[in-house]
Design a protein around this motif. Structure first.
Motif, PDB file in Angstrom:
ATOM      1  N   ASN A  35      37.994  62.940  52.624  1.00  0.00           N
ATOM      2  CA  ASN A  35      36.819  62.284  52.044  1.00  0.00           C
ATOM      3  C   ASN A  35      36.808  60.760  52.158  1.00  0.00           C
ATOM      4  O   ASN A  35      35.764  60.145  52.023  1.00  0.00           O
ATOM      5  N   SER A  36      37.979  60.148  52.350  1.00  0.00           N
ATOM      6  CA  SER A  36      38.032  58.687  52.294  1.00  0.00           C
ATOM      7  C   SER A  36      39.213  58.122  53.075  1.00  0.00           C
ATOM      8  O   SER A  36      40.118  58.852  53.475  1.00  0.00           O
ATOM      9  N   ALA A  37      39.162  56.809  53.244  1.00  0.00           N
ATOM     10  CA  ALA A  37      40.258  56.076  53.876  1.00  0.00           C
ATOM     11  C   ALA A  37      40.525  54.819  53.056  1.00  0.00           C
ATOM     12  O   ALA A  37      39.591  54.147  52.609  1.00  0.00           O
ATOM     13  N   THR A  38      41.795  54.524  52.853  1.00  0.00           N
ATOM     14  CA  THR A  38      42.185  53.285  52.183  1.00  0.00           C
ATOM     15  C   THR A  38      42.614  52.301  53.251  1.00  0.00           C
ATOM     16  O   THR A  38      43.498  52.603  54.063  1.00  0.00           O
ATOM     17  N   LEU A  39      41.985  51.128  53.253  1.00  0.00           N
ATOM     18  CA  LEU A  39      42.304  50.089  54.222  1.00  0.00           C
ATOM     19  C   LEU A  39      42.895  48.883  53.513  1.00  0.00           C
ATOM     20  O   LEU A  39      42.519  48.562  52.385  1.00  0.00           O
ATOM     21  N   ARG A  40      43.812  48.233  54.209  1.00  0.00           N
ATOM     22  CA  ARG A  40      44.411  46.983  53.716  1.00  0.00           C
ATOM     23  C   ARG A  40      43.992  45.862  54.658  1.00  0.00           C
ATOM     24  O   ARG A  40      44.220  45.940  55.870  1.00  0.00           O
ATOM     25  N   PHE A  41      43.368  44.852  54.092  1.00  0.00           N
ATOM     26  CA  PHE A  41      42.935  43.664  54.826  1.00  0.00           C
ATOM     27  C   PHE A  41      43.897  42.532  54.474  1.00  0.00           C
ATOM     28  O   PHE A  41      44.167  42.305  53.294  1.00  0.00           O
ATOM     29  N   SER A  42      44.387  41.823  55.480  1.00  0.00           N
ATOM     30  CA  SER A  42      45.296  40.700  55.244  1.00  0.00           C
ATOM     31  C   SER A  42      44.798  39.484  56.009  1.00  0.00           C
ATOM     32  O   SER A  42      44.445  39.589  57.188  1.00  0.00           O
ATOM     33  N   VAL A  43      44.784  38.345  55.339  1.00  0.00           N
ATOM     34  CA  VAL A  43      44.482  37.072  55.994  1.00  0.00           C
ATOM     35  C   VAL A  43      45.728  36.208  55.838  1.00  0.00           C
ATOM     36  O   VAL A  43      46.085  35.809  54.729  1.00  0.00           O
ATOM     37  N   SER A  44      46.392  35.964  56.964  1.00  0.00           N
ATOM     38  CA  SER A  44      47.645  35.205  56.978  1.00  0.00           C
ATOM     39  C   SER A  44      47.418  33.868  57.659  1.00  0.00           C
ATOM     40  O   SER A  44      46.644  33.772  58.613  1.00  0.00           O
ATOM     41  N   ASP A  45      48.122  32.857  57.190  1.00  0.00           N
ATOM     42  CA  ASP A  45      48.021  31.539  57.819  1.00  0.00           C
ATOM     43  C   ASP A  45      49.394  30.886  57.888  1.00  0.00           C
ATOM     44  O   ASP A  45      50.338  31.322  57.243  1.00  0.00           O
ATOM     45  N   SER A  46      49.463  29.853  58.689  1.00  0.00           N
ATOM     46  CA  SER A  46      50.692  29.072  58.814  1.00  0.00           C
ATOM     47  C   SER A  46      50.514  27.726  58.121  1.00  0.00           C
ATOM     48  O   SER A  46      51.061  26.716  58.551  1.00  0.00           O
ATOM     49  N   GLY A  47      49.753  27.731  57.043  1.00  0.00           N
ATOM     50  CA  GLY A  47      49.366  26.503  56.349  1.00  0.00           C
ATOM     51  C   GLY A  47      50.369  25.981  55.346  1.00  0.00           C
ATOM     52  O   GLY A  47      51.573  26.237  55.445  1.00  0.00           O
ATOM     53  N   ILE A  48      49.845  25.287  54.332  1.00  0.00           N
ATOM     54  CA  ILE A  48      50.684  24.550  53.388  1.00  0.00           C
ATOM     55  C   ILE A  48      51.442  25.454  52.425  1.00  0.00           C
ATOM     56  O   ILE A  48      52.420  25.035  51.825  1.00  0.00           O
ATOM     57  N   GLY A  49      50.980  26.682  52.262  1.00  0.00           N
ATOM     58  CA  GLY A  49      51.653  27.601  51.341  1.00  0.00           C
ATOM     59  C   GLY A  49      51.398  27.232  49.890  1.00  0.00           C
ATOM     60  O   GLY A  49      50.740  26.238  49.572  1.00  0.00           O
TER      61      GLY A  49
END
Length: 186
Positions: free
Chosen positions: A100-114
């Motif tokens: 009936n469904s799908a679980t998705l994981r979205f990630s936004v990664s950067d090499s910034g200041i943290g």
């Protein structure tokens, strides 16, 4: 204009007036359009903006594409804003699937200041940023992450962040999407 929209969205959420749509949409088109929107800004700063969609992630989903775009716009915009060089990457992977469904994981990664570990907990609070000097240097209202968190929670998901000061950050969220009505009839 962004500040006014953030305040209006926050006010609607406080009043319980935000509704979540449930319609079919193309995830791949939404991702391409979102990355195309921020591509020129990233490029002008010398940053590479990449996207990665994992195996098994369906294109046709059933959910709220407008709110999805709002969340992704916020996370990608922040990643670019706080990254002077290197890369920003949007990744999507399937975490779970059933009939009936799908679980998705979205990630936004950067090499910034943290972000310092003692500041992470306050990031999702309204009008809050990791440090007052951040507002002076980078601008912003401190509402974007709070709005994103509330939207994700309204859609039944969770959001989190992992970061190390000086080494970048990864903001992630998971959402459950019902199978597309059109996918069931194909």
């Amino acid at each position: 204009m962004t500040t006014i929209n953030d305040i209006l969205d926050f006010s609607k959420m406080e009043a319980g007036k935000v509704t979540i749509e449930h319609i079919d949409f193309s995830l791949f088109t939404l991702i391409d359009q979102t990355c195309s929107l921020f591509g020129p800004q990233a490029s002008s700063q010398g940053i590479t903006l990449n996207q990665q969609i994992g195996d098994g992630v369906d294109d046709l989903l059933h959910g709220d594409p407008v709110r999805m775009r709002q969340i992704l716009n916020n996370l990608i915009s922040n990643a670019i804003k706080f990254t002077a060089s290197g890369e920003v990457r949007l990744s999507i992977e399937q975490v779970e699937r059933n009939e009936n469904s799908a679980t998705l994981r979205f990630s936004v990664s950067d090499s910034g200041i943290g972000i310092a570990s003692d500041k992470i907990e306050s990031l999702f609070l309204p009008f809050s940023q990791a440090d007052s000097s951040i507002t002076r240097q980078y601008g912003g209202t401190g509402l974007g992450l709070s709005i994103s968190r509330r939207l994700i929670e309204l859609m039944g998901g969770t959001i989190g962040v992992s970061s190390k000061l000086g080494e970048g950050s990864t903001f992630w969220f998971t959402l459950i999407f019902q199978n597309s009505v059109n996918a069931l009839t194909d």
